[in-house]
Write an enzyme that holds these catalytic residues in place. Sequence first.
Site, short mmCIF file in Angstrom:
data_model
loop_
_atom_site.label_atom_id
_atom_site.label_comp_id
_atom_site.label_asym_id
_atom_site.label_seq_id
_atom_site.Cartn_x
_atom_site.Cartn_y
_atom_site.Cartn_z
CG HIS A 198 -0.94 6.81 -1.78
ND1 HIS A 198 -2.20 6.90 -2.32
CD2 HIS A 198 -1.08 6.17 -0.58
CE1 HIS A 198 -3.08 6.36 -1.48
NE2 HIS A 198 -2.42 5.90 -0.43
CG ASP A 240 -0.58 5.39 3.45
OD1 ASP A 240 -1.01 5.30 2.29
OD2 ASP A 240 -1.26 5.85 4.38
CG ASN A 241 0.35 9.04 1.59
OD1 ASN A 241 -0.34 8.20 2.17
ND2 ASN A 241 -0.09 9.74 0.60
CG HIS A 264 -7.33 4.40 0.83
ND1 HIS A 264 -6.89 3.72 -0.27
CD2 HIS A 264 -6.26 5.10 1.31
CE1 HIS A 264 -5.60 4.00 -0.44
NE2 HIS A 264 -5.20 4.83 0.49
CG HIS A 268 -1.87 1.14 1.32
ND1 HIS A 268 -3.21 0.99 1.55
CD2 HIS A 268 -1.68 2.47 1.20
CE1 HIS A 268 -3.81 2.17 1.58
NE2 HIS A 268 -2.88 3.10 1.37
CD GLU A 327 -6.00 7.61 6.06
OE1 GLU A 327 -6.44 7.42 4.91
OE2 GLU A 327 -4.85 8.05 6.29
CE LYS A 332 -3.04 11.25 -2.60
NZ LYS A 332 -3.62 9.93 -2.90
ZN LIG Z 1 -3.22 5.13 1.35
#
Ligand SMILES: [Zn+2]
Length: 443
Positions: A84, A334-335, A234, A82, A237, A87
């Site tokens: 991104h 994640d990010n 998602h 997972h 969250e 981004k």
């Molecule tokens: Zn995410």
Amino acid sequence: MTTGFAAIPNASAYRLTNARSALCLIDGASLAADPDGLALVDLGIEDGRIVSILPAGTETPDAGPALDLDGGIVLPRLVDVHVHLDKGHIWPRRRNPDGTFMGALNNVMVDREANWSADDVRTRMEFGLRCAYAHGTAAVRTHIDSVGKQIGISWPVLAELRAKWAGRIALQASPLFGVQFVVDAEHMKAVTAAVKAHGDGLFGCVTYMIPEIEKALDIVFRNAIEHGFDLDFHVDETNDPEARTLELIAEAALRHRFAGKVLAGHTCSLALQTPEDEARIIGKVRDAGIAVVSLPMCNMYLQDRQAGRTPRWRGVTALHELKAAGVPVMIASDNTRDPFYAYGDLDLIEVLREGTRILQLDHSGADWANAVARTPAAIMGCEGQGVIAPDGAADLILTRARDWTEFFARPQSDRTVLVNGKPIDRTLPDHRELDHLMAVAAQ
Ligand SMILES: [Zn+2]
């Protein structure tokens, strides 16, 4: 002795002796583990593949030169389920003004509208892949922002990068957009077409407690059944305990008798339910065959943040309870350096280290390494990855740490990464390489 890559024998057949590995990550060998779940092994490698996994000290004449790892922990290359990539690294031109979830959402949207050309997306995505590869990642599932004109920009870039990186990183992608767009038939048509043209049989969205959530989930599941998609959501969250879309997803999966794989990311508000509600929801998640990925670094960054107030919650889901109920659980990056998370480098050893601390994975079983290895490999359908197995690729991360306390005490920056039995260049890309994309004035 050094495990720097000059020390790896330059021969088609060689051995790595006195390697310590987590028993949960090894297949096809009969070994005894210590209380930390670690076992000492000798690995035979030939033509880039693992040909033998034997208890350390087993006599193997004619198996080629040996490198004694002196008890250092060896992991398979890891799996990041997972992230991104699209981004990534926009922080210098669009920061999160207050560090909150809404601050992240709104500021990514503004940056996307203004700056996400194919060139911009490609350069930042590839930067992320280079980081992941250098840290020892074998497979990555990224989410792709899929609204409006961005659908036509990002998905062809994803397909191009998947082909370019084949053999180094297995890349797959799931679309990302708010569930409110699901009831827009034109939008669903456009995203479905992009996934069919450029994707990996994977569909998803961000679920919120909108009034038409159940109708929207029915559309998503019907669409997935029609096209043979797996699903990746998602989910919840937020610190709002009224957010229970996880339960609605589980009910939808059961209602549709969905046979594909479903992965739920985040599920933060599950941790804030009453014990009765939590147990009921977890039971449905298990019955529906849904797997859960926690994103501990990002969740701790965004959740429970209020100016001037010290956070009281680590932001993570009820991962231990999910695991105890038999739900496949994992953790991921994640990010990276965007308004959702100001830090990060797609380093799964960092994720495992921080996840261990944030979620207290220690003192709770010896198989948590699977959360960044075997379990995400299974949900991604990456056969033979995230595991050390006879006849598997010799894709390994070698460290000097001899137990988990040495392993988690340091960032393992001196690790060696082998791909097909050969050490790779672990030099990380310089952030300065992205300066030209950040030149637009940050607003
Ligand atoms: Zn995410």
